[in-house]
Scaffold this motif. Sequence first.
Motif, PDB file in Angstrom:
ATOM      1  N   GLU A 293       0.852  -1.187   0.000  1.00 53.23           N
ATOM      2  CA  GLU A 293       0.000   0.000   0.000  1.00 53.23           C
ATOM      3  C   GLU A 293       0.888   1.238   0.000  1.00 53.23           C
ATOM      4  OE1 GLU A 293      -3.706   1.998   2.565  1.00 53.23           O
ATOM      5  OE2 GLU A 293      -2.869   0.034   3.115  1.00 53.23           O
ATOM      6  N   TYR A 294       0.436   2.281  -0.704  1.00 53.85           N
ATOM      7  CA  TYR A 294       1.173   3.538  -0.730  1.00 53.85           C
ATOM      8  C   TYR A 294       0.766   4.415   0.453  1.00 53.85           C
ATOM      9  CZ  TYR A 294       3.045   2.766  -5.414  1.00 53.85           C
ATOM     10  OH  TYR A 294       3.743   2.272  -6.496  1.00 53.85           O
ATOM     11  N   PHE A 295       1.765   5.029   1.087  1.00 54.33           N
ATOM     12  CA  PHE A 295       1.513   5.966   2.164  1.00 54.33           C
ATOM     13  C   PHE A 295       2.208   7.284   1.839  1.00 54.33           C
ATOM     14  CE2 PHE A 295       0.528   1.981   4.108  1.00 54.33           C
ATOM     15  CZ  PHE A 295      -0.510   2.271   4.979  1.00 54.33           C
ATOM     16  N   PRO A 296       1.525   8.426   2.071  1.00 55.43           N
ATOM     17  CA  PRO A 296       2.095   9.718   1.696  1.00 55.43           C
ATOM     18  C   PRO A 296       3.156  10.205   2.682  1.00 55.43           C
ATOM     19  CG  PRO A 296      -0.039  10.041   2.716  1.00 55.43           C
ATOM     20  CD  PRO A 296       0.159   8.553   2.612  1.00 55.43           C
ATOM     21  N   VAL A 297       4.176  10.824   2.123  1.00 57.05           N
ATOM     22  CA  VAL A 297       5.195  11.509   2.925  1.00 57.05           C
ATOM     23  C   VAL A 297       5.352  12.912   2.345  1.00 57.05           C
ATOM     24  CG1 VAL A 297       7.569  11.554   3.752  1.00 57.05           C
ATOM     25  CG2 VAL A 297       6.405   9.354   3.418  1.00 57.05           C
ATOM     26  N   GLU A 298       5.230  13.915   3.178  1.00 59.63           N
ATOM     27  CA  GLU A 298       5.403  15.300   2.752  1.00 59.63           C
ATOM     28  C   GLU A 298       6.885  15.664   2.835  1.00 59.63           C
ATOM     29  OE1 GLU A 298       3.338  19.397   4.124  1.00 59.63           O
ATOM     30  OE2 GLU A 298       4.675  18.466   5.588  1.00 59.63           O
TER      31      GLU A 298
END
Length: 234
Positions: A137-142
């Motif tokens: 699964e993709y998880f966002p990183v700022e």
Amino acid sequence: MTNEQYYTFIQPYTDAKEILLARLNVLEHNLYNDSAARPIHNIQNRIKKKKSIENKLIKKEKEPTMMNAKDYLQDIAGVRVICYFIEDIYSLIEALKLQSDLIVIKERDYIDRPKANGYRSYHVIVGVPVYCMDGMEYFPVEIQFRTMSMDFWASMEHRILYKTTRDDKAQIAAELKEYANVLVKIEKRFADYTGERTQKDPLSLEAAEAICLTETDHPEFSPDLSSQIFLKES
């Protein structure tokens, strides 16, 4: 959201952040042929605290649940990369974009088009693949990319205007904008000395005023919260 739920919830975001930090570390010593010309001065990182997640969801008029945090927040994991020169920032961004398993979710170039108050930075949210036993699964990183002078200005602007109570904020804000102009010129001179002058010179701050980028354009990257995100929560 209980403390136990919070720590379970943030684990894949922590994993995504660590994966991205490892990739940045590889780029740090492989981006240029010259080993002495490393692009990164330092890296800061953080995971949003439980209270900060809940407060941000409430501000968005959402229930402070894990599902809403996943659906509506893209800055739970954050990384700030401080570089020496503007050219280093663009080189790192292009190198990350070449990594086919990363997804660019959002980006905003406040170097090419600074905010009207003088704020400069390059913001991008990337989706990082996290693998587990039952799939990926993709998880966002700022990520916030800044030069040292950009980071100095943003930190001082936040400290002076938002950490103190004063009646002359408008005047101080105008002066800080002038200092931002000065820092742009100094930064260019330093780049000239080392032959690192970027071909993508930033717009003047006067031109940026006409563009007038606001928090509404990109709420995750509010400049007045930029230092809070990485320093207050750490």
